[in-house]
Every structure is written in C-alpha cells, then in structure tokens.
Design an enzyme around this catalytic site. Structure first.
Site, PDB file in Angstrom:
ATOM      1  N   SER A   1     -35.899 -69.906  81.106  1.00  0.00           N
ATOM      2  CA  SER A   1     -35.167 -71.119  80.745  1.00  0.00           C
ATOM      3  C   SER A   1     -34.276 -70.977  79.533  1.00  0.00           C
ATOM      4  O   SER A   1     -33.318 -71.693  79.385  1.00  0.00           O
ATOM      5  CB  SER A   1     -36.149 -72.271  80.510  1.00  0.00           C
ATOM      6  OG  SER A   1     -36.825 -72.549  81.707  1.00  0.00           O
ATOM      7  N   SER A   2     -34.589 -70.067  78.621  1.00  0.00           N
ATOM      8  CA  SER A   2     -33.759 -69.907  77.434  1.00  0.00           C
ATOM      9  C   SER A   2     -33.872 -68.492  76.923  1.00  0.00           C
ATOM     10  O   SER A   2     -34.732 -67.722  77.350  1.00  0.00           O
ATOM     11  CB  SER A   2     -34.176 -70.892  76.341  1.00  0.00           C
ATOM     12  OG  SER A   2     -35.511 -70.650  75.965  1.00  0.00           O
TER      13      SER A   2
END
Length: 198
Positions: free
Chosen positions: A9-10
């Site tokens: 996600s990041s």
C-alpha cells in the site's frame, strides 16, 4: 508462462512476505511485477505492464485477493478480465479454493466464483472499517486536544512593519515576501490570516 504480482500500500510497507511466497513457486524476479501504492484502483504502472504481457494459458500468482485491490467491483472486474477475456489462470496462494487451474467443471467454477465474491466483499469491508477506525481515532485525538500537522512557524520579527509598507503600496508583494524570507504565496496567506484576526 508463470508470473507474480505484488502490491504494497505504501513505500514504507515491506513486500518480503509476498516475494518469499512467489519465489517459493519458482517465479524469477524478472517475471514479478510490483506496485507500491494503494489498492483502491487499478491505475498502477506495473500492473498495467503485467496486463500487457500476460496471454492465454499463462498463470498469475498473487499471495492474497486483496493484492489485486480492495474495491469489490474492481476485483470482480479484473478477475473476469484476466480469466475470461485474456484466458489467464490465477492462483491465490493463501486461498487454495481460488485456483482457476482446478475444478474447471461447473461445480468447481461455481465454488471459485462464490469464494471470490465473498473474499472481495470482505476485502472492501475491511478497507471501509480501517477508514472508519482511522476517522474515529482522529476525532478522539482531536477531542483530547492533539494537534495534527506541523506546528505553525512564528511570523518573522519584521512582518508587521513589512505588512504596513506593503498595504501602503510602498513595496510590491514580491519585495514584501523577500523581506520576510518567505514565498509570495506564504506571505499573502499570512497576511490574510493576520488581517482576519486583527
């Protein structure tokens, strides 16, 4: 040809768990595509590149269904696009029932579709729950007086004098901002805030 897809996600999340699982299936790094961004949509560069590369008869490994995304409708659409339009098999490693190579008869397809729908729904629900918990946590922190963001930078000592000169048209916006050591937009924003209070 066998491929793997990874999404974290990041940039601060670790992809090692997914890489280990794909390497365990013998997928070389050259055929593993990885995106480091949110799963809320499919506008991901490596995923797009993978979609251009895979063709009928290929096999795509992913560790879990939420690596494809967290939006129920989009996961369903991508699954259909891969399996029906492109003719690619998908194997979800942490959910053996989601392996399109097995159970190609009517009952097997029905079970896989049912499991896919349930897991897609669960993935989206979890995303919504996370967002709700974050909002509740932020609201609770604000109620306790927690301040978010950077602390405000104090105005330079000459701000009031420069402000008067600028308002008196004795200097331009650029000159005033430079005199205060800040960009023009920042100087103007500080002026607006100062005049509101004043």
């Amino acid at each position: 040809m066998e491929y793997g897809y990874i999404r974290v996600s990041s940039t601060d999340q670790n992809e090692d768990r997914q890489l280990i699982a794909l390497h365990g299936k013998g997928i070389p790094d050259s055929r593993i595509y990885m995106d480091k961004q949110s799963g809320k949509d499919f506008n991901r560069p490596k995923y797009k590149r993978l979609m251009r590369r895979v063709k009928q008869g290929d096999l795509l490994y992913i560790l879990s269904i939420d690596r494809l995304g967290r939006n129920y409708r989009e996961i369903q659409e991508q699954w259909r696009l891969l399996t029906q339009e492109k003719g690619v098999d998908i194997c979800v490693l942490d959910m053996p029932l989601l392996d399109t190579r097995q159970g190609k008869d009517l009952m097997g397809t029905f079970i896989a579709d049912l499991v896919l729908q349930i897991l897609s729904f669960v993935a989206q629900s979890e995303r919504e729950n996370i967002r709700k918990r974050q909002a509740e946590g932020i609201a609770a922190a604000k109620a306790r007086g927690v301040k978010f963001g950077r602390p405000p930078v104090p105005l330079p000592g000459n701000f009031y004098e420069v402000h008067r000169a600028w308002r008196g048209k004795k200097m331009t916006l650029r000159q005033a901002a430079e005199a205060c050591g800040m960009p023009e937009g920042t100087f103007y924003a500080k002026v607006v805030k100062f005049e509101k209070v004043d």
